[in-house]
Design an enzyme around this catalytic site. Structure first.
Site, mmCIF file in Angstrom:
data_model
loop_
_atom_site.group_PDB
_atom_site.id
_atom_site.type_symbol
_atom_site.label_atom_id
_atom_site.label_comp_id
_atom_site.label_asym_id
_atom_site.label_seq_id
_atom_site.Cartn_x
_atom_site.Cartn_y
_atom_site.Cartn_z
ATOM 1 N N GLN A 121 13.605 61.305 -1.365
ATOM 2 C CA GLN A 121 14.613 60.956 -0.378
ATOM 3 C C GLN A 121 15.723 62.013 -0.353
ATOM 4 O O GLN A 121 16.215 62.397 0.702
ATOM 5 C CB GLN A 121 15.161 59.568 -0.698
ATOM 6 C CG GLN A 121 15.919 58.897 0.417
ATOM 7 C CD GLN A 121 15.133 58.790 1.717
ATOM 8 O OE1 GLN A 121 13.899 58.763 1.711
ATOM 9 N NE2 GLN A 121 15.838 58.789 2.830
ATOM 10 N N GLU A 128 16.869 58.950 12.092
ATOM 11 C CA GLU A 128 17.510 58.229 10.992
ATOM 12 C C GLU A 128 17.342 59.051 9.709
ATOM 13 O O GLU A 128 16.221 59.359 9.305
ATOM 14 C CB GLU A 128 16.872 56.850 10.820
ATOM 15 C CG GLU A 128 17.551 56.054 9.723
ATOM 16 C CD GLU A 128 16.974 54.657 9.565
ATOM 17 O OE1 GLU A 128 15.744 54.533 9.474
ATOM 18 O OE2 GLU A 128 17.767 53.700 9.499
ATOM 19 N N CYS A 178 20.040 50.303 6.923
ATOM 20 C CA CYS A 178 19.577 50.459 8.303
ATOM 21 C C CYS A 178 20.755 50.269 9.251
ATOM 22 O O CYS A 178 20.714 50.719 10.389
ATOM 23 C CB CYS A 178 18.436 49.512 8.616
ATOM 24 S SG CYS A 178 18.829 47.823 8.313
ATOM 25 N N GLY A 238 11.743 48.230 6.977
ATOM 26 C CA GLY A 238 11.547 49.591 6.476
ATOM 27 C C GLY A 238 11.565 50.593 7.613
ATOM 28 O O GLY A 238 12.233 50.362 8.632
HETATM 29 C C1 UN1 Z 1 19.594 46.842 5.785
HETATM 30 O O1 UN1 Z 1 20.184 47.879 5.600
HETATM 31 O O2 UN1 Z 1 18.347 46.829 5.901
HETATM 32 O O3 UN1 Z 1 24.625 44.262 7.597
HETATM 33 C C2 UN1 Z 1 20.248 45.504 5.816
HETATM 34 C C3 UN1 Z 1 24.475 44.845 6.534
HETATM 35 C C4 UN1 Z 1 23.777 44.122 5.396
HETATM 36 C C5 UN1 Z 1 22.302 44.168 5.569
HETATM 37 C C6 UN1 Z 1 21.733 45.541 5.739
HETATM 38 N N1 UN1 Z 1 24.227 42.757 5.368
HETATM 39 O O4 UN1 Z 1 24.865 45.983 6.346
#
Ligand code: UN1
Length: 496
Positions: A330, A384, A283, A227
């Site tokens: 968001q 971010e 992420c 997170g």
């Molecule tokens: C995430 O966004 O927390 O590599 C994980 C990727 C995915 C996983 C993302 N397989 O974009």
């Protein structure tokens, strides 16, 4: 309306608080996907108690036998893949190909864990003394608290649950309140596969109560969290106080570099997928595009043309390219960053506003957004945003590209498009990130390789593949002395 309960000690039960909350479709907020338990501390403590009680039993089940149950659960996911993807799209808003991918990621993780049941390798090494063996075993740790995000509602819980269980731990899962249905389905698959009650428990509710209770309960020995960096740092603080093992998978500000030698069409495909796939809510999302000045004008033109033609709308419609963002808060947060970007002097090229009118009025849609003239010190270059916002930088050289790329506090994923071998090699060496892609976007990691980042992206752990087992096991070192004499290490020397 479907009411989901907590799963504690093998029973589906209501929260002690008597309260519930709704899970709504972000593409159409009139639709309630399910009603979930708004649990209190007491529910978490009961779940931990159940997990603690089952731990001595579960850790004694041979790993290949634990693996059999995980395999059966994974086969259930295979059978239900389409149904689960549709449910996930309704609760989360990413398009169907992506939710199918999310379920597939759980499937891949499950089958990998199945195989690991017959590996879980440890090692032995020579002793410095004769007639003495030195060897090691991986041991489970105990009760694991897993706190998971909404952007990969099944994949990320599976990354944590499958290896934790395979290694012999018991688990309490607290899923994100925006996406508890997908993780409930994962729990159900494991239940149906024959996982004994209490080995895996599922408790829904606010992070400030349910998450905190997991952190504070002394019987939870490991916390695994994916997170925001803000919450991650709070978790590390509390867990540090209680000396728990913590694995944190946090933010990213991932760059894609495009050099003049690149296949520009390919680089374009990459950045559009990386920045606007999952509506930018990964992420690993590409939030920074670093263009060499020689191809800058041409690439920007191609990019705007492509982004203008993205189809945004109902994520259940197979022709849609991008769905809504997860919720109102968001969307406001994304818009706040866009306003800051403008104020700090970046130039908005396209997007920069919520989408309204048909078919957007009942969902949290936001236009794909691109800023140019972004300077490395700006807020939108550093923080971010977790939405469909791309910041573009112009650089004069490869060295400057690396400088810009590395000039952030995060270090998860990174990418370079080039057909120059030396540039690609240098990127592998220089980019400060846990993952570097050559001629591929920043998203799309495969489950059998280490996944994680450096700097403020985490605390040094890697999920995925075999490395995740480092999180969920502890080493036991064993010395077996069969010399029949007292042999003192470091003191007695061996002589022929
Ligand atoms: C995430 O966004 O927390 O590599 C994980 C990727 C995915 C996983 C993302 N397989 O974009």
């Amino acid at each position: 309306m479907k009411v989901y309960k907590n799963y504690i000690g093998g029973e589906w039960v209501e929260a002690s608080t008597g309260e519930t909350f709704e899970n709504r479709n972000p593409a159409n907020w009139d639709e309630v996907v399910g009603v979930f338990q708004k649990s209190g501390k007491e529910d978490v403590y009961r779940a931990v108690e159940a997990a603690k009680k089952m731990y001595p039993h579960w850790k004694r089940v041979p790993a290949p036998k634990r693996a059999e149950i995980l395999r059966r659960a994974t086969e259930i996911l295979v059978e239900r893949k389409e149904e689960l993807a549709r449910l996930m799209t309704r609760e989360m808003g990413k398009i169907l190909p992506e939710t199918r991918g999310d379920v597939q990621e759980a499937i891949d993780t499950g089958f990998y864990a199945f195989g690991e049941g017959r590996r879980l390798f440890s090692f032995n090494t020579p002793s410095e003394l004769p007639n003495k063996f030195a060897l090691t075993f991986r041991r489970p740790i105990g009760v694991v608290g897993a706190i998971t995000p909404w952007n990969f509602p099944m994949a990320i819980p599976s990354w944590k649950i499958f290896p934790a269980l395979l290694a012999g731990n018991t688990v309490v899962l607290k899923p994100a309140s925006d996406t508890p249905a997908s993780s409930a389905e994962l729990v159900k698959a494991l239940e149906e596969a024959g996982l004994p009650g209490g080995v895996l428990n599922y408790v829904t509710g606010p992070g400030s109560i349910v998450g905190e209770a997991l952190l504070e309960n002394p019987d939870v020995r490991v916390i695994t969290f994916t997170g925001s960096s803000e919450v991650g740092s709070r978790i590390a603080e509390v867990a540090g106080k209680h000396l728990k093992k913590v694995s944190l998978e946090l933010g990213g500000k991932n760059p894609q570099i495009v050099m003049p030698s690149a296949d520009l069409e390919l680089a374009l495909d990459g950045v559009v997928w990386g920045a606007f796939g999952t509506t930018g809510q990964r992420c690993t999302a590409t939030s920074r595009l670093i263009l060499h000045e020689d191809i800058y004008d041409q690439f920007i033109e191609m990019l705007v043309e492509r982004v203008k033609n993205l189809k945004i709308g109902d994520p259940l419609d197979e022709s849609t390219d991008m769905g809504p963002v997860i919720n109102e808060k968001q969307r406001q947060n994304i818009h706040r960053y866009v306003e800051i970007g403008k104020k700090e002097g970046a130039r908005l090229l396209i997007g920069g506003h919520p989408l309204t009118g048909e078919p957007y009025d009942k969902g949290w849609f936001y236009a794909p957004t691109i800023f140019v003239d972004v300077e490395p010190h700006m807020t939108i270059a550093q923080e971010e945003i977790f939405g469909p916002v791309l910041a573009v930088f112009k650089v004069k050289s490869l060295e400057e590209a690396f400088e810009v790329a590395n000039n952030v506090q995060y270090g998860l994923s990174s990418s370079i498009y080039t057909r120059n071998l030396l540039e690609a090699m240098k990127a592998i060496e220089e980019l400060e990130a846990g993952i570097t892609y050559i001629n591929a976007p920043t998203i799309g990691a495969e489950t059998h390789l280490p996944f994680g980042g450096i700097k403020k992206t985490g605390n040094g752990h890697r999920e995925g593949g075999w490395t995740v087992y480092e999180i969920f096991t502890e080493w036991k070192t064993v010395y077996i002395d069969f010399s029949g004499t007292l042999q003192r290490a470091q003191i007695d020397t061996w002589e022929e």
